[in-house]
Design a protein around this motif. Structure first.
Motif, mmCIF file in Angstrom:
data_model
loop_
_atom_site.group_PDB
_atom_site.id
_atom_site.type_symbol
_atom_site.label_atom_id
_atom_site.label_comp_id
_atom_site.label_asym_id
_atom_site.label_seq_id
_atom_site.Cartn_x
_atom_site.Cartn_y
_atom_site.Cartn_z
ATOM 1 N N PRO A 113 9.720 -12.691 -8.872
ATOM 2 C CA PRO A 113 8.922 -11.911 -7.999
ATOM 3 C C PRO A 113 9.548 -11.208 -6.910
ATOM 4 C CG PRO A 113 7.865 -13.980 -8.380
ATOM 5 C CD PRO A 113 9.104 -13.991 -9.066
ATOM 6 N N GLY A 114 9.552 -9.937 -6.758
ATOM 7 C CA GLY A 114 10.250 -9.164 -5.812
ATOM 8 C C GLY A 114 11.718 -8.689 -6.183
ATOM 9 N N GLU A 115 12.122 -9.331 -7.293
ATOM 10 C CA GLU A 115 13.684 -9.187 -7.960
ATOM 11 C C GLU A 115 13.664 -7.602 -8.240
ATOM 12 O OE1 GLU A 115 16.902 -11.521 -10.274
ATOM 13 O OE2 GLU A 115 14.904 -11.548 -10.732
ATOM 14 N N HIS A 116 14.762 -7.020 -8.110
ATOM 15 C CA HIS A 116 15.280 -5.779 -8.590
ATOM 16 C C HIS A 116 16.413 -6.097 -9.491
ATOM 17 C CE1 HIS A 116 13.673 -3.094 -5.092
ATOM 18 N NE2 HIS A 116 12.587 -3.817 -5.637
ATOM 19 N N SER A 171 0.142 -10.930 -7.926
ATOM 20 C CA SER A 171 0.307 -9.727 -8.827
ATOM 21 C C SER A 171 -0.939 -8.583 -8.954
ATOM 22 C CB SER A 171 0.807 -9.973 -10.200
ATOM 23 O OG SER A 171 1.946 -10.949 -10.033
ATOM 24 N N ASP A 189 10.536 -0.708 -2.972
ATOM 25 C CA ASP A 189 10.773 -1.631 -1.810
ATOM 26 C C ASP A 189 9.205 -2.520 -2.018
ATOM 27 O OD1 ASP A 189 11.513 -2.889 0.628
ATOM 28 O OD2 ASP A 189 10.202 -1.816 1.645
ATOM 29 N N GLY A 190 9.740 -3.831 -1.897
ATOM 30 C CA GLY A 190 8.484 -4.881 -1.794
ATOM 31 C C GLY A 190 8.003 -5.220 -3.258
ATOM 32 N N ARG A 191 8.415 -4.673 -4.256
ATOM 33 C CA ARG A 191 7.901 -5.021 -5.562
ATOM 34 C C ARG A 191 8.737 -5.187 -6.728
ATOM 35 N NH1 ARG A 191 4.206 -1.424 -5.330
ATOM 36 N NH2 ARG A 191 5.032 0.494 -4.025
ATOM 37 N N THR A 192 8.575 -5.951 -7.873
ATOM 38 C CA THR A 192 9.412 -6.425 -8.617
ATOM 39 C C THR A 192 9.609 -5.142 -9.472
ATOM 40 O OG1 THR A 192 8.393 -8.355 -8.843
ATOM 41 C CG2 THR A 192 9.766 -7.893 -10.779
#
Length: 617
Positions: free
Chosen positions: A398-401, A440, A556-559
């Motif tokens: 979660p939140g990873e780029h 999610s 920003d702030g999302r997977t």
């Protein structure tokens, strides 16, 4: 049930064509909601036809009055009744045809809506294999042919069939021998219809395929005009277009010859039937079985059949052509239909608005404590012997780029589309965001959004274009989304601001601004997972950094899963995944992979060269 459509010499795997049985079933389904309207319209037409059948006996009555030498005043009543019949028949026919036309337009609208809805849900790889020309030909030519049949052929066919049946009944009432004489034309007409139908359906289906291949070739030639001229391929492409055009013209001429033969056989049937009725009338009048007026009425009845019979049989041309078009439309709707999940099987996660995840991909609902995305042993091939991915497994926290990198053809875009849910893998499973109550799902209405380098600017105001992602968004929401992706300044500088018309015929947006518009829509959709497939590639070097900043802000702030067009995007990512020939060969942070002297380090050296990679801000 559908069958594969004939494949032209384009190498494309055309979309399927529904079988006749499936087409009829789909047509019944389309008509079922308006059965009352259909029955009412048919009933009124029956009444109009019955009233119209009074014309011939009234004319026969006039013949008898004249033949018997009666006073002229005796003609008054038949003439008045003829006028009344004409008025009543005209009014009831108009009312009945209006209802039938309304039925046809309603069914046509329902068909169009279903076709568009299902066509938008087709898997991306299936559309790529078919080519744009096939789908374009169906949504234009086939829909137009069905529409033409609904507006003209359907009402005329209904009226003609009723007129034929009731007129034959009227002949029997005059004298059954008139009916038997008239029926001598039927074998020729039936043989003509059988001869025609057996040839027409296949011919018109092949003609549609040839037209689709011609349209595909024109789209490819015009779309690639710069490349064609650059490589001096004008002559080759002109010959290809001419060849496809010649093939389409050949099918057209074959259909013309078929229709000419059809008409010729119909004329023979008319002469046989009329001669038989006149001979029967002569014998019956000579024997005193009927009057001259009755024989006249019988001849007029049969003569009145010329129009409806010819219309009904000629309309077979339109019917066969429309049936071929309808079968192609139903083939698409059946192909794109999404079955309900079976009991005990995971449901399909909700993808980007307007794109449905393939039903065969088990995209599971997840809880907030689990990984945002899990790809397990996913393989994909675009055809036998053409594998693109080989048992790829990947996890996004979660939140990873995560940045996907690799050489051209490594399978990056295919994997991105599979994760986004717009393409189904040949094997393997994907677990993605979705599900009521999960973290999610609460992130936004659309758990997954895909943004590619091929961004379309829809015709309409800029505000309308943005609201495709969130229809209820206020102007303040739109400005906030534009500000997030650093696009508010140029948007407000447009001639009418957010009310400026963009897209075809409107204010032209360059590739960088069009991509910022797509990223602003992503912000408005507020997905839990964003997938970017080379979303900054169309900007060119000058606008690349601007778009990369816009993309970073939107993510920003999302997977996020990013197919990196430039390795500066890999530098900014939390983790880099390297694909080679459809397999994951490396995974880790940029610095670690760069220093490991593996495939990524080789890519980095080849890409950076003498340039200095821009540091992550």
């Amino acid at each position: 049930m559908t069958t594969d459509s004939p494949t032209p010499d384009t190498g494309a795997e055309l979309l399927p064509i529904a079988t006749p049985a499936r087409t009829r079933a789909a047509l019944r389904t389309l008509i079922r909601p308006d059965r009352g309207l259909a029955l009412t319209g048919l009933g009124i037409l029956v009444g109009a036809t019955v009233v119209g059948l009074l014309v011939q006996p009234l004319l026969g009555r006039i013949v008898d009055i004249v033949a018997d030498g009666r006073p002229a005043g005796d003609l008054t009543l038949p003439v008045v009744l003829l006028v009344a019949v004409a008025v009543v028949q005209g009014l009831t026919t108009m009312l009945g045809l209006t209802r039938i036309a309304r039925l046809g337009e309603t069914v046509l609208a329902r068909l169009r809506e279903r076709f568009v809805e299902r066509a938008l849900n087709l898997p991306a790889d299936r559309l790529e294999r078919a080519g744009a020309g096939d789908l374009t030909a169906r949504v234009t030519g086939d829909v137009a042919r069905v529409a033409e049949a609904v507006r003209s052929a359907l009402p005329e066919m209904a009226r003609s069939v009723l007129a034929i049946l009731l007129t034959l009944g009227a002949l029997a009432l005059l004298d059954v021998r008139f009916l038997l004489a008239a029926l001598l034309a039927v074998p020729v007409q039936l043989l003509t219809a059988r001869w025609y139908v057996r040839r027409a359906l296949t011919l018109y289906a092949d003609q549609r395929v040839a037209n689709g291949a011609q349209q595909q070739q024109l789209l490819e030639t015009i779309g690639g005009a710069v490349t064609v001229r650059g490589h001096r391929l004008e002559e080759q492409h002109t010959e290809r277009s001419a060849g496809r055009s010649r093939k389409a013209v050949d099918f057209t001429m074959r259909s013309v010859n078929l229709v000419l033969g059809f008409y010729g056989r119909l004329h023979i049937a008319e002469y046989i039937g009329l001669a038989a009725v006149l001979i029967a009338g002569f014998w019956l009048v000579r024997d005193g079985a009927v009057s001259i007026g009755t024989a006249t009425a019988a001849a007029l009845y049969f003569h009145s059949l010329f129009g409806p019979v010819n219309a009904a049989l000629v309309l077979l041309d339109d019917a066969q052509s429309a049936a071929a078009g309808l079968a192609r439309l139903v083939g698409v709707t059946d192909l794109a239909a999404q079955p309900e999940p079976e009991a005990g099987k995971p449901e399909v996660g909700k993808p980007e608005a307007g794109k449905a995840a393939p039903a065969s991909v088990p995209r599971q609902r997840i809880a907030s404590s689990e990984a945002a995305v899990t790809v397990h042993a996913v393989s994909h091939a675009y055809g036998p012997g053409r594998p693109v991915l080989h048992e790829v497994s990947l996890t996004l926290e979660p939140g990873e780029h995560v940045a996907l990198v690799g050489t051209s053809g490594a399978g990056k875009s295919t994997l991105a589309r599979i994760v986004a849910g717009v393409q189904q893998p040949t094997a393997g499973t994907v677990t993605a965001p979705g599900g009521a109550g999960s973290a999610s799902a609460s992130a936004g209405e659309h758990p997954v959004v895909l943004v590619t380098q091929e961004v379309h600017v829809f015709t309409g105001t800029l505000a309308e274009d943005l609201r495709l992602a969130r229809p209820e968004a206020t102007d303040a929401d739109l400005r906030a989304a534009l500000a997030t992706v650093h696009a508010l300044d140029w948007a407000e500088a447009l001639p009418d601001g957010l009310a400026t018309v963009v897209g075809e015929g409107g204010h032209r947006l360059d590739p960088a601004r069009a991509q910022q518009l797509a990223l602003a829509r992503l912000v408005l959709a507020d997905p839990a997972l964003a997938v970017l497939d080379e979303a900054t590639a169309e900007a060119g070097s000058a606008g690349a950094r601007v778009l990369e900043r816009s993309a970073e802000a939107a993510l920003d702030g999302r997977t996020a899963l990013v197919v990196a067009h430039r390795l500066t995007q890999a530098v900014a990512a939390d983790r880099v995944v390297v694909l080679e020939a459809g397999r994951v060969v490396e995974s880790g942070p940029h610095d670690e992979l760069r220093d490991a002297d593996g495939p990524y380090a080789a890519l980095w050296r080849a890409w950076s060269g003498s340039r200095t990679a821009a540091p992550h801000p």
